[in-house]
Write a protein that holds these residues in place. Structure first.
Motif, PDB file in Angstrom:
ATOM      1  N   GLU A   1       0.800  -1.224   0.000  1.00  0.00           N
ATOM      2  CA  GLU A   1       0.000   0.000   0.000  1.00  0.00           C
ATOM      3  C   GLU A   1       0.829   1.269   0.000  1.00  0.00           C
ATOM      4  OE1 GLU A   1      -3.594   0.417   2.155  1.00  0.00           O
ATOM      5  OE2 GLU A   1      -3.880  -1.740   2.297  1.00  0.00           O
ATOM      6  N   ARG A   2       2.015   1.205   0.548  1.00  0.00           N
ATOM      7  CA  ARG A   2       2.903   2.372   0.556  1.00  0.00           C
ATOM      8  C   ARG A   2       3.095   2.902  -0.867  1.00  0.00           C
ATOM      9  NH1 ARG A   2       9.179   1.935   2.524  1.00  0.00           N
ATOM     10  NH2 ARG A   2       9.822   4.010   1.869  1.00  0.00           N
ATOM     11  N   TYR A   3       3.100   2.003  -1.844  1.00  0.00           N
ATOM     12  CA  TYR A   3       3.306   2.377  -3.240  1.00  0.00           C
ATOM     13  C   TYR A   3       2.023   2.291  -4.067  1.00  0.00           C
ATOM     14  CZ  TYR A   3       8.152   2.030  -1.834  1.00  0.00           C
ATOM     15  OH  TYR A   3       9.337   2.213  -1.176  1.00  0.00           O
ATOM     16  N   SER A   4       1.184   1.298  -3.780  1.00  0.00           N
ATOM     17  CA  SER A   4      -0.017   1.106  -4.591  1.00  0.00           C
ATOM     18  C   SER A   4      -1.160   2.024  -4.210  1.00  0.00           C
ATOM     19  CB  SER A   4      -0.509  -0.341  -4.468  1.00  0.00           C
ATOM     20  OG  SER A   4      -1.167  -0.532  -3.217  1.00  0.00           O
ATOM     21  N   LYS A   5      -1.050   2.630  -3.031  1.00  0.00           N
ATOM     22  CA  LYS A   5      -2.134   3.461  -2.491  1.00  0.00           C
ATOM     23  C   LYS A   5      -3.429   2.649  -2.356  1.00  0.00           C
ATOM     24  CE  LYS A   5       0.547   7.113  -2.659  1.00  0.00           C
ATOM     25  NZ  LYS A   5       1.753   6.835  -1.939  1.00  0.00           N
ATOM     26  N   GLY A   6      -3.290   1.336  -2.117  1.00  0.00           N
ATOM     27  CA  GLY A   6      -4.447   0.474  -1.891  1.00  0.00           C
ATOM     28  C   GLY A   6      -5.084  -0.082  -3.150  1.00  0.00           C
ATOM     29  N   SER A   7      -4.432   0.058  -4.285  1.00  0.00           N
ATOM     30  CA  SER A   7      -5.004  -0.417  -5.552  1.00  0.00           C
ATOM     31  C   SER A   7      -5.361  -1.898  -5.531  1.00  0.00           C
ATOM     32  CB  SER A   7      -4.033  -0.175  -6.704  1.00  0.00           C
ATOM     33  OG  SER A   7      -3.832   1.186  -6.903  1.00  0.00           O
ATOM     34  N   TYR A   8      -4.613  -2.681  -4.752  1.00  0.00           N
ATOM     35  CA  TYR A   8      -4.814  -4.127  -4.750  1.00  0.00           C
ATOM     36  C   TYR A   8      -5.416  -4.622  -3.436  1.00  0.00           C
ATOM     37  CZ  TYR A   8      -1.733  -3.404  -8.700  1.00  0.00           C
ATOM     38  OH  TYR A   8      -1.186  -2.944  -9.864  1.00  0.00           O
TER      39      TYR A   8
END
Length: 163
Positions: A120-127
């Motif tokens: 989430e640090r990078y995806s901003k919760g996309s997955y």
């Protein structure tokens, strides 16, 4: 003059820096190589090749190796692989979101199949939703217990430094 020269560049040539397509070779569970270019899959974190996970039946297995083998099999089912490059990381690898020839997103599949976690640090919760589904099914690493890959790397580095 410079603006006029930019207008003469074909659109696909301008995009070539941001996209790479070809046969993907798996480096590890979240890194592939296409045409000699290392690509870190954006927003996901797979166990390291040396990392062990508990299987839920009092045993352990090399979950990082399993993730890499699963990724290789998934990519082989529909070639070539196309990656949309978003940036470069501190190791000078490209970071991107990749797709098989049939359009399936590789990054999302890794999380859906339980072979990686949503970073989430990078995806901003996309997955986040894909991870929730994998966890509820007990897919991949979710069938037992495991250390988050980023934590395993930090612990491994501490052990290496203390020797």
């Amino acid at each position: 003059m410079f603006a006029a020269a930019l207008c003469m560049v074909p659109m696909n040539a301008a995009r070539a820096v941001d996209e790479i397509t070809g046969r993907a070779n798996v480096i590890d569970g979240d890194t592939i190589e296409i045409k000699g270019e290392r690509i870190r899959l954006h927003g996901v974190d797979a166990p390291e090749s040396w990392q062990r996970c508990e299987d839920g039946d009092s045993g352990s297995y090399r979950c990082g190796k399993e993730a890499a083998f699963a990724l290789d099999k998934f990519l082989a089912a529909s070639r070539p692989t196309r990656c949309d490059i978003l940036q470069r990381d501190r190791y000078d690898r490209s970071v991107g979101v990749c797709f098989r020839a049939d359009g399936r997103e590789v990054n999302r599949w890794l999380v859906e199949s339980g072979n990686a976690v949503d970073w989430e640090r990078y995806s901003k919760g996309s997955y986040r939703g894909a991870q929730r589904a994998a966890r509820s099914r007990g897919a991949g690493i979710w069938r037992g217990t495991f250390q988050l890959p980023c934590e395993a790397r930090a612990d491994h580095a501490k052990r290496e430094q203390s020797c």
